[in-house]
Motif scaffolding. Structure first.
Motif, PDB file in Angstrom:
ATOM      1  N   GLY A  62      -4.649 -52.331  51.456  1.00 31.21           N
ATOM      2  CA  GLY A  62      -4.310 -52.487  50.045  1.00 31.21           C
ATOM      3  C   GLY A  62      -4.723 -51.292  49.210  1.00 31.21           C
ATOM      4  N   PHE A  63      -5.933 -50.797  49.424  1.00 35.06           N
ATOM      5  CA  PHE A  63      -6.405 -49.635  48.669  1.00 35.06           C
ATOM      6  C   PHE A  63      -5.575 -48.393  49.002  1.00 35.06           C
ATOM      7  N   THR A  64      -5.289 -48.211  50.285  1.00 31.97           N
ATOM      8  CA  THR A  64      -4.499 -47.048  50.707  1.00 31.97           C
ATOM      9  C   THR A  64      -3.088 -47.100  50.117  1.00 31.97           C
ATOM     10  N   PHE A  65      -2.439 -48.259  50.232  1.00 35.71           N
ATOM     11  CA  PHE A  65      -1.091 -48.416  49.695  1.00 35.71           C
ATOM     12  C   PHE A  65      -1.089 -48.222  48.179  1.00 35.71           C
ATOM     13  N   SER A  92       6.142 -54.981  33.401  1.00 36.39           N
ATOM     14  CA  SER A  92       6.477 -55.759  34.601  1.00 36.39           C
ATOM     15  C   SER A  92       5.222 -56.305  35.269  1.00 36.39           C
ATOM     16  N   VAL A  93       4.198 -55.451  35.360  1.00 36.51           N
ATOM     17  CA  VAL A  93       2.921 -55.894  35.924  1.00 36.51           C
ATOM     18  C   VAL A  93       2.320 -56.996  35.058  1.00 36.51           C
ATOM     19  N   GLY A  94       2.371 -56.798  33.737  1.00 37.05           N
ATOM     20  CA  GLY A  94       1.842 -57.801  32.823  1.00 37.05           C
ATOM     21  C   GLY A  94       2.559 -59.132  32.945  1.00 37.05           C
ATOM     22  N   MET A  95       3.880 -59.098  33.108  1.00 35.12           N
ATOM     23  CA  MET A  95       4.655 -60.334  33.243  1.00 35.12           C
ATOM     24  C   MET A  95       4.319 -61.046  34.549  1.00 35.12           C
ATOM     25  N   TYR A  96       4.157 -60.273  35.621  1.00 35.42           N
ATOM     26  CA  TYR A  96       3.757 -60.907  36.888  1.00 35.42           C
ATOM     27  C   TYR A  96       2.398 -61.587  36.740  1.00 35.42           C
ATOM     28  N   LEU A  97       1.441 -60.870  36.139  1.00 37.68           N
ATOM     29  CA  LEU A  97       0.110 -61.447  35.949  1.00 37.68           C
ATOM     30  C   LEU A  97       0.175 -62.700  35.087  1.00 37.68           C
ATOM     31  N   LEU A  98       0.988 -62.660  34.041  1.00 34.84           N
ATOM     32  CA  LEU A  98       1.123 -63.817  33.154  1.00 34.84           C
ATOM     33  C   LEU A  98       1.699 -65.018  33.897  1.00 34.84           C
ATOM     34  N   LEU A  99       2.784 -64.814  34.622  1.00 36.25           N
ATOM     35  CA  LEU A  99       3.432 -65.919  35.343  1.00 36.25           C
ATOM     36  C   LEU A  99       2.515 -66.493  36.421  1.00 36.25           C
ATOM     37  N   LEU A 109      -6.232 -62.587  45.521  1.00 38.61           N
ATOM     38  CA  LEU A 109      -6.101 -61.371  46.331  1.00 38.61           C
ATOM     39  C   LEU A 109      -5.126 -60.384  45.703  1.00 38.61           C
ATOM     40  N   LEU A 110      -3.974 -60.887  45.270  1.00 34.14           N
ATOM     41  CA  LEU A 110      -2.973 -60.008  44.669  1.00 34.14           C
ATOM     42  C   LEU A 110      -3.428 -59.516  43.303  1.00 34.14           C
ATOM     43  N   TRP A 111      -4.036 -60.408  42.522  1.00 38.89           N
ATOM     44  CA  TRP A 111      -4.472 -60.047  41.174  1.00 38.89           C
ATOM     45  C   TRP A 111      -5.453 -58.872  41.201  1.00 38.89           C
ATOM     46  N   HIS A 112      -6.468 -58.982  42.043  1.00 30.03           N
ATOM     47  CA  HIS A 112      -7.494 -57.940  42.057  1.00 30.03           C
ATOM     48  C   HIS A 112      -7.007 -56.656  42.720  1.00 30.03           C
ATOM     49  N   MET A 113      -6.047 -56.771  43.645  1.00 31.05           N
ATOM     50  CA  MET A 113      -5.470 -55.554  44.207  1.00 31.05           C
ATOM     51  C   MET A 113      -4.598 -54.859  43.168  1.00 31.05           C
ATOM     52  N   ILE A 114      -3.971 -55.619  42.301  1.00 34.25           N
ATOM     53  CA  ILE A 114      -3.188 -55.030  41.210  1.00 34.25           C
ATOM     54  C   ILE A 114      -4.109 -54.267  40.259  1.00 34.25           C
ATOM     55  N   LEU A 115      -5.315 -54.787  40.046  1.00 38.60           N
ATOM     56  CA  LEU A 115      -6.286 -54.063  39.215  1.00 38.60           C
ATOM     57  C   LEU A 115      -6.599 -52.703  39.828  1.00 38.60           C
ATOM     58  N   VAL A 116      -6.745 -52.686  41.142  1.00 41.25           N
ATOM     59  CA  VAL A 116      -7.011 -51.429  41.844  1.00 41.25           C
ATOM     60  C   VAL A 116      -5.822 -50.486  41.696  1.00 41.25           C
ATOM     61  N   PHE A 117      -4.613 -51.015  41.898  1.00 39.04           N
ATOM     62  CA  PHE A 117      -3.413 -50.186  41.755  1.00 39.04           C
ATOM     63  C   PHE A 117      -3.298 -49.635  40.338  1.00 39.04           C
ATOM     64  N   LEU A 118      -3.491 -50.480  39.342  1.00 35.04           N
ATOM     65  CA  LEU A 118      -3.401 -50.037  37.941  1.00 35.04           C
ATOM     66  C   LEU A 118      -4.398 -48.922  37.658  1.00 35.04           C
ATOM     67  N   GLY A 119      -5.626 -49.125  38.141  1.00 33.21           N
ATOM     68  CA  GLY A 119      -6.644 -48.098  37.938  1.00 33.21           C
ATOM     69  C   GLY A 119      -6.252 -46.785  38.579  1.00 33.21           C
ATOM     70  N   PHE A 120      -5.784 -46.848  39.830  1.00 30.82           N
ATOM     71  CA  PHE A 120      -5.346 -45.637  40.528  1.00 30.82           C
ATOM     72  C   PHE A 120      -4.167 -44.982  39.798  1.00 30.82           C
ATOM     73  N   TYR A 121      -3.224 -45.795  39.358  1.00 34.27           N
ATOM     74  CA  TYR A 121      -2.043 -45.263  38.665  1.00 34.27           C
ATOM     75  C   TYR A 121      -2.447 -44.549  37.387  1.00 34.27           C
ATOM     76  N   PHE A 177     -13.373 -49.756  33.673  1.00 37.53           N
ATOM     77  CA  PHE A 177     -13.975 -51.084  33.806  1.00 37.53           C
ATOM     78  C   PHE A 177     -13.182 -51.989  34.741  1.00 37.53           C
ATOM     79  N   ASN A 178     -11.852 -52.013  34.574  1.00 31.80           N
ATOM     80  CA  ASN A 178     -11.050 -52.898  35.421  1.00 31.80           C
ATOM     81  C   ASN A 178     -10.898 -52.362  36.840  1.00 31.80           C
ATOM     82  N   LEU A 179     -10.838 -51.048  36.991  1.00 31.82           N
ATOM     83  CA  LEU A 179     -10.811 -50.471  38.339  1.00 31.82           C
ATOM     84  C   LEU A 179     -12.103 -50.819  39.072  1.00 31.82           C
ATOM     85  N   MET A 180     -13.211 -50.713  38.355  1.00 30.77           N
ATOM     86  CA  MET A 180     -14.492 -51.104  38.935  1.00 30.77           C
ATOM     87  C   MET A 180     -14.480 -52.583  39.318  1.00 30.77           C
ATOM     88  N   GLY A 181     -13.942 -53.427  38.427  1.00 34.17           N
ATOM     89  CA  GLY A 181     -13.874 -54.861  38.704  1.00 34.17           C
ATOM     90  C   GLY A 181     -13.061 -55.169  39.946  1.00 34.17           C
TER      91      GLY A 181
END
Length: 267
Positions: A29-32, A54-61, A145-157, A118-122
């Motif tokens: 997940g981190f690598t991807f 789009s990310v926000g809408m996925y998280l909301l739903l 699992l998906l939620w927190h990996m999205i936090l990692v992706f957002l931070g990296f992005y 802060f969120n990347l750290m989380g």
């Protein structure tokens, strides 16, 4: 709706911390996330807004599903206010939906800086101490699992697209954002204390005893009012480490690129 939610209440044996699944999911997940962030780092502002929304809408739903699941399945049609989405890792859901429509650049950048530190750290901490994401209900575990990996992706992005603090002053904007959010979280804990029988603890700031390792012991022994400033300082320090690490890497790349350009000109 109730029938559907009960149908999805599949019970499983949660993976073991640092077992094969945990390690593989984290590494892959981190690598991807890092590679995908690199692919998207140069998109224009219009596409950036579409991505964030789009990310926000996925998280909301997915959060709506989680809230309904806890209402119907866990609470048996009793509101579960303690699980309301205002924890530290819930904030990107709001920010990703807000940023595409914001005109105030300073406020928008403060949100970027907050998510990239802060969120990347989380997101990182959630996978290094996975008790909060491994659940016996399969769909809720997948959600976490998906939620927190999205936090990692957002931070990296945000880091790779240069939407992260470039100096200490910009990092302080992220800290100020955190402090405002912490104040809101603490206010919710006080206002909803009776309605939740003292069970609500947004941002784990108190007054209820923190469930977090180390901070739980501090709060139990010395009280939440002693634990709260220690916890706030620790979170800010952790976010600073993430800021400093990626800022240091970025500066190193700038030096390397500058050296390469000078050598090319010399040739």
């Amino acid at each position: 709706m109730e029938n559907f939610l009960n149908w999805t209440a599949w019970i499983v044996e949660p993976p073991k911390a640092y077992g094969v699944f945990h390690i593989l999911y984290t590494l892959i997940g981190f690598t991807f996330s890092w590679i995908l962030a690199g692919k998207l780092k140069n998109i224009d502002e219009k596409k950036n807004k579409i991505l964030l929304f789009s990310v926000g809408m996925y998280l909301l739903l997915s959060e709506i599903y989680k809230q309904l699941f806890f209402y119907y399945v866990i609470g048996h049609k009793t509101p579960q206010l303690w699980i309301m989405p205002f924890q530290l890792c819930s904030i990107p859901m709001y920010f990703c939906l807000m940023i595409p429509f914001m005109k105030n650049e300073k406020l928008k950048n403060s949100m970027y800086y907050f998510m990239s530190t802060f969120n990347l750290m989380g997101g990182f901490i959630a996978f290094f101490e996975p008790s909060g994401i491994f659940n016996s209900h399969l769909t809720i575990m997948i959600h976490s699992l998906l939620w927190h990996m999205i936090l990692v992706f957002l931070g990296f992005y945000l880091v790779r697209s240069k939407r992260t603090p470039s100096n200490f002053y910009e990092f302080t904007l992220a800290v100020k954002t955190f402090m405002v959010l912490t104040l809101i979280a603490f206010s919710l804990n006080i206002l909803l204390s009776k309605a939740t029988n003292g069970g609500i603890n947004m941002f784990f700031i108190g007054p209820p005893i923190s469930p977090l390792i180390v901070f739980h012991d501090i709060a139990e022994k010395f009280g939440w009012y002693v634990n709260a400033p220690i916890y706030i300082f620790a979170v800010c320090l952790g976010a600073f480490i993430f800021y400093y690490f990626f800022h240091y890497i970025d500066e190193k790349h700038k030096i390397i690129d500058s050296t390469k350009n000078k050598l090319k000109k010399g040739v």
